[in-house]
Design a protein around this motif. Sequence first.
Motif, PDB file in Angstrom:
ATOM      1  N   LYS A 289       0.747  -1.163   0.003  1.00 17.91           N
ATOM      2  CA  LYS A 289       0.023  -0.159  -0.084  1.00 17.91           C
ATOM      3  C   LYS A 289       0.777   1.154  -0.083  1.00 17.91           C
ATOM      4  O   LYS A 289       0.676   2.389  -0.588  1.00 17.91           O
TER       5      LYS A 289
ATOM      6  N   TYR B  55      -1.779   2.476 -14.026  1.00 11.39           N
ATOM      7  CA  TYR B  55      -2.033   3.973 -14.196  1.00 11.39           C
ATOM      8  C   TYR B  55      -1.190   4.341 -13.070  1.00 11.39           C
ATOM      9  O   TYR B  55      -0.940   3.670 -12.121  1.00 11.39           O
TER      10      TYR B  55
ATOM     11  N   GLN C 105      -1.090   8.321 -10.881  1.00 13.34           N
ATOM     12  CA  GLN C 105      -2.014   9.516 -10.786  1.00 13.34           C
ATOM     13  C   GLN C 105      -1.142  10.481  -9.911  1.00 13.34           C
ATOM     14  O   GLN C 105      -0.603  10.186  -8.853  1.00 13.34           O
ATOM     15  N   ASP C 106      -1.139  11.500 -10.468  1.00 20.83           N
ATOM     16  CA  ASP C 106      -0.193  12.626 -10.122  1.00 20.83           C
ATOM     17  C   ASP C 106      -1.450  13.975  -9.745  1.00 20.83           C
ATOM     18  O   ASP C 106      -2.132  14.019 -10.413  1.00 20.83           O
ATOM     19  N   PRO C 107      -1.073  14.947  -8.719  1.00 22.00           N
ATOM     20  CA  PRO C 107      -1.912  16.057  -8.581  1.00 22.00           C
ATOM     21  C   PRO C 107      -2.068  16.625  -9.707  1.00 22.00           C
ATOM     22  O   PRO C 107      -1.212  17.041 -10.408  1.00 22.00           O
TER      23      PRO C 107
ATOM     24  N   GLY D 206      -4.918  13.943 -14.602  1.00 20.35           N
ATOM     25  CA  GLY D 206      -5.808  12.682 -14.715  1.00 20.35           C
ATOM     26  C   GLY D 206      -5.009  11.339 -14.720  1.00 20.35           C
ATOM     27  O   GLY D 206      -3.712  11.518 -14.891  1.00 20.35           O
ATOM     28  N   LEU D 207      -5.647  10.232 -14.406  1.00 20.65           N
ATOM     29  CA  LEU D 207      -4.833   8.838 -14.498  1.00 20.65           C
ATOM     30  C   LEU D 207      -4.085   8.787 -15.804  1.00 20.65           C
ATOM     31  O   LEU D 207      -4.720   9.020 -17.011  1.00 20.65           O
TER      32      LEU D 207
ATOM     33  N   LEU E 112      -2.076   6.209 -18.229  1.00 21.62           N
ATOM     34  CA  LEU E 112      -1.727   5.064 -18.577  1.00 21.62           C
ATOM     35  C   LEU E 112      -0.301   4.449 -18.723  1.00 21.62           C
ATOM     36  O   LEU E 112       0.303   5.100 -19.517  1.00 21.62           O
TER      37      LEU E 112
ATOM     38  N   VAL F  15       0.956   7.913  -6.972  1.00 23.29           N
ATOM     39  CA  VAL F  15       0.282   6.722  -6.720  1.00 23.29           C
ATOM     40  C   VAL F  15      -0.205   5.833  -7.788  1.00 23.29           C
ATOM     41  O   VAL F  15      -0.655   6.472  -8.788  1.00 23.29           O
TER      42      VAL F  15
ATOM     43  N   PHE G 199      -2.202   2.650  -9.586  1.00 29.56           N
ATOM     44  CA  PHE G 199      -3.401   1.867  -9.782  1.00 29.56           C
ATOM     45  C   PHE G 199      -3.522   0.885 -10.804  1.00 29.56           C
ATOM     46  O   PHE G 199      -2.970   1.072 -11.917  1.00 29.56           O
TER      47      PHE G 199
ATOM     48  N   TYR H  80     -12.398  -1.782 -13.305  1.00 28.23           N
ATOM     49  CA  TYR H  80     -12.384  -1.610 -11.889  1.00 28.23           C
ATOM     50  C   TYR H  80     -10.951  -1.538 -11.274  1.00 28.23           C
ATOM     51  O   TYR H  80     -10.093  -2.262 -12.035  1.00 28.23           O
ATOM     52  N   PHE H  81     -10.751  -0.668 -10.394  1.00 29.28           N
ATOM     53  CA  PHE H  81      -9.387  -0.258  -9.939  1.00 29.28           C
ATOM     54  C   PHE H  81      -9.195  -0.937  -8.580  1.00 29.28           C
ATOM     55  O   PHE H  81      -9.989  -1.296  -7.817  1.00 29.28           O
ATOM     56  N   GLY H  82      -8.066  -1.299  -8.427  1.00 28.91           N
ATOM     57  CA  GLY H  82      -7.429  -1.701  -6.990  1.00 28.91           C
ATOM     58  C   GLY H  82      -7.131  -0.495  -5.922  1.00 28.91           C
ATOM     59  O   GLY H  82      -7.658   0.789  -6.450  1.00 28.91           O
ATOM     60  N   PRO H  83      -6.781  -0.836  -4.803  1.00 23.22           N
ATOM     61  CA  PRO H  83      -6.714   0.223  -3.637  1.00 23.22           C
ATOM     62  C   PRO H  83      -5.702   1.327  -3.966  1.00 23.22           C
ATOM     63  O   PRO H  83      -5.352   2.545  -3.418  1.00 23.22           O
TER      64      PRO H  83
ATOM     65  N   ARG I 273       0.945   3.732  -2.911  1.00 23.91           N
ATOM     66  CA  ARG I 273       1.726   5.190  -2.726  1.00 23.91           C
ATOM     67  C   ARG I 273       3.048   5.149  -2.667  1.00 23.91           C
ATOM     68  O   ARG I 273       3.803   4.299  -1.791  1.00 23.91           O
TER      69      ARG I 273
END
Lengths: 111, 112
Positions: free
Chosen positions: B9, B35, B37-39, B42-43, B45, B88, B90, B102-105, B108
């Motif tokens: 995690k 993917y 994900q950065d501030p 968008g996500l 690939l 982060v 995903f 569907y995404f995983g949790p 980070r």
Amino acid sequence: GESVGLHLPTLSVQEGDNSIINCAYSNSASDYFIWYKQESGKGPQFIIDIRSNMDKRQGQRVTVLLNKTVKHLSLQIAATQPGDSAVYFCAENSGTYKYIFGTGTRLKVLA
Amino acid sequence: NAGVTQTPKFQVLKTGQSMTLQCAQDMNHEYMSWYRQDPGMGLRLIHYSVGAGITDQGEVPNGYNVSRSTTEDFPLRLLSAAPSQTSVYFCASTRTGTYEQYFGPGTRLTVT
């Protein structure tokens, strides 16, 4: 906590009011769209989807509207609840399993 | 069904270290993807796979490798971590015959 939403536009609504979150998509050839909800520290959660041959689709308390003329999607949440507080973003797909994601809108529900 | 699971995690790496982010799904989905994900973005690939033994590059593949030896698992490898890979991550899988993803949790990752 999640740092992804630091600079996102924010929509603040009173609990019980309706929320409307907007998204402009980029590819006129996109034929499938998804709305996701992302709570802090969690992965995106599928909310509702719509295909380009539809203008509107309803789910439980949520409605997605698609305007292909101006490449615009909206997500309407009825009777917004505190548990709806999250970041919402749209994704578009042109049929190749590759998605383009929006940056998202933070929804804050005020008690 | 556990859905899409990811480990670890949280992870902190030093520049130059390597590691593997694990992803597994128990829904028998053929399509899986990674993917970042950065501030303010968008996500994006990184890599994707349309089935066991088949992988391809996404939008931002540099610095990452993937393999897909089974339908269930889709690990992401960072060969030599760089601070620009702080993000982060995903993993997602798509229900076969649909575009429902569907995404995983998430994982980070911080690279110092």
